[in-house]
Scaffold this motif. Structure first.
Motif, PDB file in Angstrom:
ATOM      1  N   HIS A  29      -3.251  -2.530   3.195  1.00 54.21           N
ATOM      2  CA  HIS A  29      -3.160  -2.108   4.599  1.00 54.21           C
ATOM      3  C   HIS A  29      -1.823  -2.491   5.196  1.00 54.21           C
ATOM      4  O   HIS A  29      -1.214  -1.739   5.934  1.00 54.21           O
ATOM      5  CB  HIS A  29      -4.274  -2.751   5.416  1.00 54.21           C
ATOM      6  CG  HIS A  29      -5.611  -2.149   5.118  1.00 54.21           C
ATOM      7  ND1 HIS A  29      -6.780  -2.626   5.656  1.00 54.21           N
ATOM      8  CD2 HIS A  29      -5.951  -1.108   4.339  1.00 54.21           C
ATOM      9  CE1 HIS A  29      -7.789  -1.912   5.200  1.00 54.21           C
ATOM     10  NE2 HIS A  29      -7.318  -0.982   4.401  1.00 54.21           N
ATOM     11  N   LYS A  30      -1.386  -3.695   4.845  1.00 58.33           N
ATOM     12  CA  LYS A  30      -0.181  -4.202   5.478  1.00 58.33           C
ATOM     13  C   LYS A  30       1.078  -3.651   4.811  1.00 58.33           C
ATOM     14  O   LYS A  30       2.052  -3.313   5.476  1.00 58.33           O
ATOM     15  CB  LYS A  30      -0.189  -5.728   5.396  1.00 58.33           C
ATOM     16  CG  LYS A  30       0.666  -6.377   6.453  1.00 58.33           C
ATOM     17  CD  LYS A  30       0.412  -7.875   6.488  1.00 58.33           C
ATOM     18  CE  LYS A  30       1.532  -8.554   7.238  1.00 58.33           C
ATOM     19  NZ  LYS A  30       1.779  -9.909   6.771  1.00 58.33           N
ATOM     20  N   HIS A  31       1.042  -3.565   3.499  1.00 52.57           N
ATOM     21  CA  HIS A  31       2.274  -3.240   2.787  1.00 52.57           C
ATOM     22  C   HIS A  31       2.278  -1.882   2.105  1.00 52.57           C
ATOM     23  O   HIS A  31       3.324  -1.345   1.807  1.00 52.57           O
ATOM     24  CB  HIS A  31       2.552  -4.311   1.720  1.00 52.57           C
ATOM     25  CG  HIS A  31       2.711  -5.675   2.291  1.00 52.57           C
ATOM     26  ND1 HIS A  31       2.219  -6.798   1.686  1.00 52.57           N
ATOM     27  CD2 HIS A  31       3.294  -6.088   3.436  1.00 52.57           C
ATOM     28  CE1 HIS A  31       2.497  -7.857   2.437  1.00 52.57           C
ATOM     29  NE2 HIS A  31       3.149  -7.447   3.496  1.00 52.57           N
ATOM     30  N   GLY A  32       1.095  -1.352   1.834  1.00 47.90           N
ATOM     31  CA  GLY A  32       1.056  -0.167   0.997  1.00 47.90           C
ATOM     32  C   GLY A  32       0.959   1.141   1.746  1.00 47.90           C
ATOM     33  O   GLY A  32       1.364   2.181   1.235  1.00 47.90           O
ATOM     34  N   LEU A  33       0.416   1.100   2.954  1.00 50.34           N
ATOM     35  CA  LEU A  33       0.150   2.345   3.671  1.00 50.34           C
ATOM     36  C   LEU A  33       0.541   2.203   5.128  1.00 50.34           C
ATOM     37  O   LEU A  33       0.597   1.104   5.661  1.00 50.34           O
ATOM     38  CB  LEU A  33      -1.348   2.676   3.615  1.00 50.34           C
ATOM     39  CG  LEU A  33      -1.965   3.002   2.251  1.00 50.34           C
ATOM     40  CD1 LEU A  33      -3.471   2.960   2.351  1.00 50.34           C
ATOM     41  CD2 LEU A  33      -1.502   4.363   1.758  1.00 50.34           C
ATOM     42  N   VAL A  34       0.811   3.339   5.744  1.00 47.23           N
ATOM     43  CA  VAL A  34       0.891   3.365   7.192  1.00 47.23           C
ATOM     44  C   VAL A  34      -0.436   3.990   7.628  1.00 47.23           C
ATOM     45  O   VAL A  34      -0.640   5.196   7.504  1.00 47.23           O
ATOM     46  CB  VAL A  34       2.084   4.196   7.687  1.00 47.23           C
ATOM     47  CG1 VAL A  34       2.162   4.146   9.204  1.00 47.23           C
ATOM     48  CG2 VAL A  34       3.366   3.672   7.070  1.00 47.23           C
ATOM     49  N   LEU A  59       5.981   7.801   0.951  1.00 49.43           N
ATOM     50  CA  LEU A  59       6.532   6.652   1.674  1.00 49.43           C
ATOM     51  C   LEU A  59       7.829   6.129   1.049  1.00 49.43           C
ATOM     52  O   LEU A  59       8.727   5.671   1.744  1.00 49.43           O
ATOM     53  CB  LEU A  59       5.477   5.531   1.707  1.00 49.43           C
ATOM     54  CG  LEU A  59       5.574   4.502   2.826  1.00 49.43           C
ATOM     55  CD1 LEU A  59       5.614   5.164   4.190  1.00 49.43           C
ATOM     56  CD2 LEU A  59       4.385   3.549   2.764  1.00 49.43           C
TER      57      LEU A  59
END
Lengths: 513, 358, 358
Positions: free
Chosen positions: A345-350, A361
């Motif tokens: 959630h924090k690093h892999g996706l917006v 991305l």
């Protein structure tokens, strides 16, 4: 067992949400003094059922009996009054407060107008002792480990007089040692007359501790049976609804040349201390190298160093033989490094972006997606559609925001994106954290597939099972160093566990009495 | 020399008359035009008992950003129009301007509604009145404090320097610390006239007094006024003259706070008799600027068919357009008032020329 | 057709509409309490805005700067920044345009574009300061932009005072005709309403913001930075560069608001003591519009209409401007609290369903 032993009975519970039946005539029965596991994949309806029991939702149909009496549970306060307590997956604690303050929050004992901290502290200390929790009532939440925080949550329910405890995915955030300790605590609770409902999708835990298991799938009750005499494969089959192979078919590795070489890499952590202390290892084509270790021993910093997110103080980082220490993230990505980040959630996706934008991305700027400063949405859409189909990402469409997808599908999407970059090195950090059996199976297969195709895979995981199952080689990390390398075929959980703690006894309380 | 002595005795006499007149607040004295110190509420009050001369006529004014309740010239102007309405049954209205863009649209609102005369109150509306006059050659407009050269605009300015000279005399004679403050609004010619006249008045009676000046840059910011006053009082001044419209309310505010903590400080008000609003415990006197009078008089002229477009009316001491209010005698001793009267006559007679600004 | 209906029955469209209606109702209740006639007031408002070409044109003029500042705030918000500094960027942009407009002599096809570009760059530069401080030093942009508002105000006054002041006027010289962006023929057609090219540029700016953010590579980067700076870092996007770039564009948009107010409406820049409020209104507009370009356009239309119509309400129904601010405030309140509106809608639906069952 007679009827009087039944402490909770939920009969034919139906709960509908717009567009979905979360629980479809589900029945569930908890007996006095048992640990009853509620097993199901993500979205199977187990949390909904327990939220109904805890008064967070109202059932559309069905009846609930507690200690033989029919009840309407219209809110958590009512549930607490009935002796039901819930240990949430995401702790609900006030960090700057002490343990005691958190526990008494909302039901503070008073002396005149003031809160009587002394009696509260005593009461908390007594409870802690009674159940072997070893929690210091005066420590603040900031000071204690995640495992301890969970015990505070348990104490909170006990303090409020709960006899029936619901544990929602309690091991998701714990280290192997902490899991062991938790299981001890749960046994102790049952010994002292409490009854426990354990929500989980981890078969190993169920086998280890549960007496009974109720399986739900897609909102429907599937089966309730005693755990004794079952094997994990049978449970998995009932949970997923088809045959699953928990063992991976893995050919032996065909090792190629080294693609990633770390030599005495030093990196500073958040507090300015050395998080990587002269870490060295080599990763070759065609292998999965597993990094085992307790959380917080430099794994995050290792990933950040290799991907250019954290400055390298000294040492060498070679990608395909070229020195890359100090290179920027994008350069390393272009050199052939792909990352499945530990926090998707924090690093892999917006999360608020539609899937199509999430799928580019890291590649949006390449000529195939961008022309003259403008994005080519035709190409981006086609790309997203292809990946979603190839990797079986279940989403209503490419315009759906990533937030709306289940955890497993989000992770599949990330893996699709990273693998599609055709990397030389695939770093998978905690790739199956919080996912259900079906998704784990899928992801493990994909990682092995990459290795079979001659890619190098670096697997970083806190789940020993995962490391043991997937790795061709295991490197153990402790305090920023690789303290040892083992062959998974010739080691055991115990040996690894000892290496992970550098031959020291487990820290913290819990097992001492 | 003999002549001077004669005038001086005359002044003394009249001054004492004025003082007695103050005690009995009698509005019915028809010969007040001769009353030199106190320019009483309305010179023309006696002239016109309520008539219906203005029936069906419409008068309007547009305030600057200070708003109609600025306790200063906008409010004074509106009082003039209200009096007009009372006396002549003319219809009167106002619009407040929230920001500078509203000046022109507010004026045009009245022009479009065919008002017989629309006032722009204050220097800041000068450009807007100019523009409106150009766009609507048939409309009749008037402006206070600014000169607009257009055939359909009557401009009114005041000899603020003359009135300020007189309050400067009061301040110069009454200061105990020999430090006197001046708080100005925006640094524009109108305010500069206050400033220079005041300074000349102080120096005329007390050449050693030091004057601390502060231009706040606004007419609608009491907080700035308060801060400016605090600085000046802290520097040792005991009297502040403000010429800052609504900003000056902050000066009074600061003075009141100091007064209640036991320090004797004074404010000299502006435009209206501000002792009525702020009390005579801090209001030493005020530099009256009879905006109400000007608005009333010129509006009345229009009713009488005497509107003179293109004319610039300058109201000074001799026209009673500026001066000190009767209530000054509460706090200002008679000898000081006598001195004021002396200077007033000198200014009217041309013996003294008060510096001014363009 | 179905698509259109669906668009308007979607929550995103219904919620603001209901919010506006609720806001107007609350405003009406307050007017009733105050003893004013709300129906007359709202009718006066509509009459003021749509009653004649002049007022309609002036309403458009009032809306224009709000579109720019609203876009400025919304743009920053989309990139994860809270730009409270549109006010300061507005002033700096205006000042840049003033100096070019007054000091440079050039034919119109160079002069006006030069003034616009310089003004936009000045505003952008002003925004960039806050962006740089955030990127390089980690200073929260909320704090720096608020501070920069005051610095901008006084810097603007200083520059006007030093370089382009018309003596004795408290404002700059008028800009040359060659720099003005007024549209003479359209103004004349609309009874001299101050129509200018700014509103066409505002529409272009709406399209630009949309196209830039949602269609270009660098807009995509900024959005990633805005929604998830961590993911941006992991994707190899330079977050700090993004922050500076975003603040530059945001500042330039606010700067353009000031530029067009100057070159199209005022044609001179006053020395002013306080902020105009256009920048702060931009925050409300962005909120009203849900931070989407089209939403900002509608938000600005609503806000501008209410603000300009306010004079009509106070003219036609004697409602004081304060009440009108309350009406605007309650509309924003309800838009900003969609939870309340959804609850109201749910209650309505429930009642409807019950009605059907019964």
């Amino acid at each position: 067992m007679n009827k009087a032993d039944t402490v909770v009975e939920m009969r034919n519970i139906t709960k509908r949400f717009p567009g979905i039946v979360a629980n479809d005539r589900v029945s569930f029965e908890l007996k006095q003094g048992e640990i009853h596991a509620l097993l199901g994949e993500n979205g199977a309806g187990k949390s909904t059922l327990m939220n109904i029991l805890f008064g967070l939702y109202q059932p559309d149909e069905g009846e609930i009996f507690v200690n033989g009496e029919q009840v309407v549970i219209d809110g958590p306060n009512k549930a607490i009054k009935l002796g039901i307590g819930m240990v949430h997956q995401h702790f609900k604690l006030v960090h700057p407060f002490t343990v005691t303050e958190n526990i008494i929050l909302g039901s503070e004992p008073t002396k005149g107008l003031a809160v009587n901290y002394k009696s509260a502290n005593e009461k908390v200390a007594n409870l802690s002792k009674q159940y072997g929790l070893n929690v210091d009532p005066t420590a603040t939440i900031d000071e204690i480990s995640v495992g301890m925080q969970q015990r505070v949550e348990i104490l909170k329910t006990l303090y409020r007089g709960a006899d029936i405890l619901i544990f929602d995915e309690p091991t998701a955030v714990l280290t192997p040692q902490e899991i062991e300790e938790l299981l001890v605590i749960m046994r102790k609770l049952v010994e002292q007359g409490k009854s426990i409902i354990l929500i989980t999708h981890k078969l190993k835990e169920i086998m280890a501790i549960a007496d009974q298991v109720t399986i739900v799938r897609r909102g429907k009750w599937i089966d309730t049976l005693p755990v004794a005499g079952m094997n994990p494969n049978q449970l998995a089959e009932k949970m997923v609804g088809r045959e699953v192979s928990l063992k991976l078919d893995k050919k032996s590795a065909v090792l190629g040349e080294p693609v990633l070489e770390l030599d005495k890499l030093v990196v500073k952590g958040r507090q300015g201390l050395r998080a990587l202390n002269e870490t060295s290892f080599v990763l070759r084509r065609g292998e999965i190298l597993g990094i085992a270790g307790v959380e917080g021993n430099g794994q995050s910093e290792l990933i950040e160093a290799i991907t250019g997110l954290r400055p390298i103080e000294s040492g060498s980082l070679k990608v395909l033989g070229t020195e890359m220490a100090g290179a920027k993230t994008r350069k390393l990505s272009e050199a052939g490094i792909s990352l499945i980040p530990e926090d998707r959630h924090k690093h892999g996706l917006v999360l608020d972006f539609p899937m199509r934008e999430n799928m580019v991305l890291e590649t949006y700027y390449l000529p195939q997606f961008s022309k003259g400063g403008f994005l080519d949405y035709d190409a981006i859409d086609a790309h997203a559609k292809r990946l979603i189909a190839e990797f079986d990402v279940r989403t209503p469409g490419i315009h759906t925001p990533a937030r709306a997808l289940s955890g497993g599908n989000q992770q599949k999407a990330i893996i699709a994106r990273e693998v599609d970059k055709n990397p030389e090195i695939l770093i998978a950090a905690q790739p199956t954290r919080g996912l259900d059996v079906g998704a784990i199976e899928f992801i493990h297969k994909r990682l092995v597939e990459q290795r079979n195709m001659g890619k190098a895979v670096l697997l970083i995981s806190f789940e020993l099972d995962e490391i043991m199952q997937l790795s061709d080689r295991i490197a153990v990390m402790y305090e920023g160093r690789i303290v040892g390398e083992v062959d998974p075929a010739q080691t055991s959980d115990e040996e690894l566990g000892l290496m992970m703690t550098d031959f020291k006894a487990p820290q913290g309380g819990g097992q001492r009495e | 020399m003999k002549k001077t002595a004669k005038i001086a005795t005359g002044i003394m006499l009249v001054a004492s008359l004025a003082l007695t007149a103050c005690g009995a607040k009698n509005n019915n004295n028809t010969n007040e035009g001769a009353s030199p110190v106190a320019s009483s509420p309305a010179a023309s009050e006696a002239a016109s008992p309520a008539s219906s001369a203005g029936a069906g006529k419409k008068f309007a004014m547009v305030t600057d950003v200070g708003g109609v309740n600025d306790k200063s010239f906008n409010q004074s102007a509106w009082e003039g129009l209200q009096k007009l309405s009372k006396d002549t049954t003319a219809e009167v209205r106002y619009l407040e301007s929230k920001e500078a863009t509203n000046y022109l649209t507010n004026i045009n609102q009245f022009v479009r509604e065919k008002y017989d005369l629309t006032w722009g109150i204050g220097f800041l509306l000068g450009d807007a009145i100019t523009e409106a006059a150009k766009q609507n050659p048939d409309a009749k407009l008037a402006i206070i404090d600014s000169v607009v050269e257009a055939p359909n605009v009557e401009s009114v300015t005041f000899a603020e320097n003359e009135g300020s000279f007189l309050v400067g005399v009061v301040a110069g004679m009454m200061t105990k610390t020999n430090k006197i403050g001046f708080v100005g609004g925006i640094d524009i010619p109108v305010i500069k006239r206050f400033d220079l006249g005041f300074e000349a008045g102080v120096k005329a009676v007390n050449p050693d007094a030091q004057i601390i000046k502060n231009y706040t840059g606004a007419f609608d910011k009491p907080d700035l006024g308060k801060a400016a006053a605090a600085t000046i009082y802290n520097d040792g001044a005991d009297i502040i003259f403000h010429a800052a419209g609504g900003t000056g309310n902050g000066v009074f505010n600061e003075a009141k706070e100091r007064k209640s903590s036991g320090k004797q400080v004074w404010v000299i008000g502006v435009d209206k008799d501000q002792s009525i609003e702020f009390g005579d415990d801090v209001t030493l006197t005020s530099m009256l600027k009879r905006v109400d009078e000007a608005v009333y008089r010129i509006s009345k002229d229009l009713l009488d068919g005497k509107f003179a477009g293109g004319k610039v009316t300058v109201l000074g001491l001799k026209d009673n357009g500026v001066g000190l209010p009767e209530t000054s005698s509460k706090n200002v001793p008679a000898d000081v008032l006598a001195k004021v009267e002396e200077y007033k006559n000198k200014i009217i007679s041309g013996e003294i020329t008060v510096p001014t600004a363009q | 057709m179905n698509k259109v209906i669906r668009l308007f029955t979607k929550d995103s469209a219904v919620v603001p509409l209901v919010a506006i209606v609720l806001g107007l109702i609350v405003g009406a209740i307050i007017m009733l309490f105050g003893g004013y006639d709300p129906i007359l007031a709202y009718r006066s408002l509509l009459k003021k805005v749509f009653g004649n070409p002049y007022d309609f044109g002036e309403t458009l003029t009032a809306i224009t700067p709000l579109i720019f500042t609203g876009l400025s705030v919304a743009f920053a918000f989309r990139t994860g920044l809270f730009n409270i500094g549109a006010e300061g960027q507005y002033i700096v942009g205006m000042t840049g345009a003033t100096i070019i407009g007054v000091q440079v002599n050039a034919p119109w096809f160079i002069h006006a574009p030069l003034a616009i570009i310089v003004g936009a760059l000045c505003g952008g530069f002003w925004g960039m300061i806050a962006g740089y401080l955030k990127a390089a030093r980690g200073v929260n942009e909320v704090i720096t932009t608020i501070m920069l508002n005051w610095i901008a105000l006084h810097l603007g006054n200083y520059l006007v005072n030093t370089f382009v002041l018309e003596p004795g006027k408290g404002r700059s010289y008028f800009v040359d005709d060659s720099a003005a962006v007024t549209i003479g023929w359209l103004s004349r057609a609309m009874d001299n309403a101050r129509i200018h090219w700014g509103m066409f540029f505002a529409i272009l700016a709406v399209i630009f913001v949309y196209a830039y953010l949602w269609r270009t590579k660098s807009g995509y980067e900024l959005r990633v930075v805005g929604f998830n700076p961590d993911a941006a870092k992991y994707a190899g996007i330079n977050v700090n560069k993004g922050v500076v770039k975003a603040m530059f564009i945001s500042g330039a948009l606010a700067g353009l608001a000031g530029v067009f107010q100057l070159l199209g409406v005022f044609l001179n820049q006053p020395i002013s003591a306080g902020h105009t409020g256009h920048g702060f209104d931009g925050i409300a507009v962005a909120l009203l519009g849900g931070n989407t370009p089209l939403g900002v356009l509608f938000g600005a239309i609503l806000f501008g209409t209410l603000s300009y119509g306010a004079a009509g309400m106070s003219f036609g129904a004697d409602v004081p401007p304060e009440i009108i601010r309350i009406v605007i405030g309650s509309v924003i309140f309800f838009v900003a609290a969609p939870g309340i509106i959804r609850w109201v809608l749910k209650q309505l639906r429930l009642r409807k369903n019950k009605g059907e069952v019964a």
